[in-house]
Scaffold this active site. Structure first.
Site, mmCIF file in Angstrom:
data_model
loop_
_atom_site.group_PDB
_atom_site.id
_atom_site.type_symbol
_atom_site.label_atom_id
_atom_site.label_comp_id
_atom_site.label_asym_id
_atom_site.label_seq_id
_atom_site.Cartn_x
_atom_site.Cartn_y
_atom_site.Cartn_z
ATOM 1 N N TYR A 14 -4.140 7.164 7.271
ATOM 2 C CA TYR A 14 -2.921 6.344 7.226
ATOM 3 C C TYR A 14 -2.750 5.867 5.791
ATOM 4 C CZ TYR A 14 0.590 2.843 8.471
ATOM 5 O OH TYR A 14 1.757 2.105 8.563
ATOM 6 N N GLY A 37 0.829 -1.204 0.000
ATOM 7 C CA GLY A 37 0.000 0.000 0.000
ATOM 8 C C GLY A 37 0.861 1.249 0.000
ATOM 9 N N SER A 38 1.985 1.177 0.686
ATOM 10 C CA SER A 38 2.865 2.355 0.790
ATOM 11 C C SER A 38 3.440 2.754 -0.574
ATOM 12 C CB SER A 38 4.022 2.058 1.753
ATOM 13 O OG SER A 38 3.544 1.756 3.039
ATOM 14 N N ASP A 40 -7.992 5.867 -1.277
ATOM 15 C CA ASP A 40 -7.103 4.830 -0.770
ATOM 16 C C ASP A 40 -7.994 3.699 -0.241
ATOM 17 O OD1 ASP A 40 -5.509 3.148 0.678
ATOM 18 O OD2 ASP A 40 -4.325 4.726 1.631
ATOM 19 N N GLU A 41 -8.069 2.630 -1.020
ATOM 20 C CA GLU A 41 -8.927 1.479 -0.680
ATOM 21 C C GLU A 41 -8.082 0.295 -0.205
ATOM 22 O OE1 GLU A 41 -12.565 0.846 -1.245
ATOM 23 O OE2 GLU A 41 -12.489 2.993 -0.917
ATOM 24 N N VAL A 42 -6.861 0.593 0.228
ATOM 25 C CA VAL A 42 -5.927 -0.479 0.584
ATOM 26 C C VAL A 42 -6.529 -1.407 1.643
ATOM 27 C CG1 VAL A 42 -3.687 -0.934 1.694
ATOM 28 C CG2 VAL A 42 -3.858 0.757 -0.129
#
Ligand SMILES: Cc1ncc(COP(=O)(O)O)c(C=O)c1O
Length: 406
Positions: free
Chosen positions: A101, A74-75, A206-208
Site C-alpha cells: 500500500y 504519504g501518497s 516506503d517507511e511511511v
C-alpha cells in the site's frame, strides 16, 4: 462526546508516535506561526525547513550526497518516487510487491499491490511480485522463502515482462503494513539490495507507516543494514501535522525542476512540528522503548495465543505488531469476520485497534511509542475479554457488519 476513555493501539493509523497534543510540539507550532506563518519553498528555502532536511539526512544511512523533498502525505511522496525514479534512470518500469500500500493518488496507487486499490487503471509499467510472507509463503515453502522469491524475480519477472535494463526502481515496505503486518525473513532485504546493486536499479523504502522509530530502530531496513537510494516518510513525521518527505540520493531529486512541486509543502509550521517531534523521539528514548515494550507486548500476545485457537500468528518488530486470525490453525483459513468482531468488541470495551491485510484478518497494533507496560497489560486484558466474548458468541454480529470493511 460521550466522555468515555479509550486506550489507543492505533496511533491514528501510526501517526501519533509521540502521543497526542504533545506540549512541546504545541509550543513550537505557536512559536513558528507567530514568527513566520508561511513562506513557499518554491521561491526560497526557509531555515526551519532546511534544518529538518539536515536532520533527516543525518538519520538516514548512506555515505553519498542526499537531498530532501517535502510534501503533505504519504501518497504525494510516493508520487514523487513514481515520477522521478524512472526519469533519473531513463528506464520506464518499476517493480513493487503484491499486497503493498503506497497511497491513493495516481502514481502511488499505481505502485500499490493492495486489493483496496485494485479498481483503478494506471499501473501498466509497474510489475507486482510476491512479498516474502513467512506465514503464507507464496511458493509453498517457508524454509526456502527468500531463495524462491528472489529466484522468481530474477528468473521470471526479469526474463519476461520487466527486464532489469528497463527497470528504474524497486519499491518495498520493510514491513508490509496494510498488506498484513508481514515481516520478511532476515536475509531477504540484503538479497534484494544485492540484486538492485547488480542491475543498477534504485532501491526505495516506503517507511511511511513503520519509519521513525516504530520498529525499534529509526527505519525498518536498519535492522538488516540495508542502504536504500530513497526513503519515503509521512504519517508520524509531523507529530500530527501534515507533512511527508523523500530523502534520496541527490541525483534522483535533481532530475528536473518544477516536476513535482506543491505551493504549501515544506511550510515552516509543519517543519517546526516535525523537527520537535524527532527531537522528542530522541529525548524520550522512544526508539528503545518501542523495542522493549514491543517485545513485552508480543510475549503477552503469545500467551493469549495458547488460549485461543483462532490466533494463527503473531509477528512484528517493536511496536508494529500483527495478530493474524484464522478459522483453524492447521488450514490457516483467514477469519475476516472474527477479526472485525474482535476490533469492534474491543472498541465497545474501551480499546482501539484496526485490522488490515489482503484477507482482512490481521489486527494491527501500532500504538503511540509512549505506551507503558501498565497500558499494555490493560490492552491484553481487554483483548482477552474480546476473544472470550467471541468464543461465547457474546458479540452482536449485526453491529459488526455495519462497521466492517475498507
Ligand atoms: C506504507 C504506506 N505508504 C503510504 C501510505 C499513504 O499515506 P497517506 O495516507 O498519508 O497518503 C500509507 C497509508 O496508510 C502507508 O501505510
Amino acid at each position: 462526546m460521550s466522555g468515555k476513555e479509550y486506550l489507543d493501539l492505533t496511533a491514528g493509523w501510526a501517526v501519533a508516535s509521540i502521543g497526542y497534543s504533545h506540549p512541546r510540539v504545541s509550543n513550537k507550532i505557536r512559536e513558528q506561526y507567530d514568527t513566520l506563518s508561511f513562506t513557499s519553498q518554491l521561491s526560497a528555502p526557509e531555515q526551519t525547513m532546511v534544518s529538518l532536511a539536515q536532520k533527516l539526512i543525518e538519520i538516514t544511512p548512506g555515505d553519498f550526497p542526499k537531498k530532501v523533498w517535502f510534501g503533505h502525505s504519504g501518497s504525494d511522496a510516493n508520487d514523487c518516487i513514481a515520477k522521478l525514479v524512472p526519469l533519473e534512470k531513463r528506464r520506464s518500469r518499476m517493480i513493487s510487491f503484491m499486497g503493498s500500500y503506497h497511497g491513493q493518488t495516481m502514481g502511488s496507487l499505481s505502485l500499490s499491490g493492495h486489493p483496496a486499490l485494485s479498481s483503478f487503471i494506471g499501473s501498466g509499467n509497474v510489475v507486482k511480485t510476491p512479498y516474502p510472507n513467512p506465514y503464507r509463503p507464496p511458493f509453498g515453502e517457508t524454509d526456502r522463502l527468500t531463495d524462491q522469491v528472489i529466484e522468481y524475480l530474477e528468473k521470471e519477472v526479469f526474463k519476461t515482462i520487466c527486464p532489469p535494463e528497463d527497470t528504474a526502481g524497486i519499491i518495498i515496505e520493510g514491513i508490509q503494513s496494510d498488506g498484513g503486518l508481514i515481516v520478511p525473513p532476515e536475509d531477504f532485504l540484503p538479497r534484494l539490495e544485492e540484486i538492485c546493486r547488480r542491475y543498477d536499479i534504485n532501491l526505495i523504502f516506503d517507511e511511511v507507516k513503520v519509519g521513525l522509530g516504530r520498529t525499534g530502530k529509526w527505519f525498518s531496513f536498519d535492522h538488516s543494514r540495508v542502504v536504500p537510494d530513497a526513503v519515503v516518510l509521512g504519517k508520524s513525521l509531523g507529530g500530527g501535522l501534515p507533512i511527508s518527505s523523500v530523502v534520496a540520493r541527490k541525483e534522483i531529486l535533481d532530475v528536473g525542476t518544477g516536476i513535482h512541486m506543491f505551493t504549501t509543502s515544506g511550510n515552516p509550521v509543519s517543519c517546526a512540528a516535525s523537527l520537535e517531534n524527532i527531537q522528542i523521539i530522541e529525548d524520550e528514548s522512544l526508539i528503545e522503548k518501542a523495542k522493549k515494550n514491543g517485545n513485552y507486548f508480543k510475549s503477552l500476545l503469545n500467551e493469549l495465543q495458547k488460549k485461543y485457537e483462532c490466533i494463527g500468528d503473531i509477528r512484528g518488530k517493536g511496536l508494529a505488531i500483527g495478530v493474524e486470525l484464522v478459522a483453524e490453525r492447521e488450514a490457516k483459513i483467514p477469519a475476516a469476520e472474527k477479526t472485525a468482531a474482535i476490533c469492534y468488541r474491543c472498541y465497545e470495551l474501551g480499546l482501539l485497534c484496526f485490522y488490515v491485510g489482503i484477507h482482512n484478518n490481521v489486527i494491527e497494533i501500532t500504538p503511540p511509542l509512549t505506551i507503558t507496560k501498565q497500558e499494555i497489560d490493560l490492552a491484553i486484558s481487554i483483548l482477552d475479554q474480546a476473544f472470550l466474548d467471541l468464543e461465547k458468541k457474546n458479540i452482536n454480529m449485526d453491529l459488526v457488519k455495519e462497521y466492517a470493511g475498507w
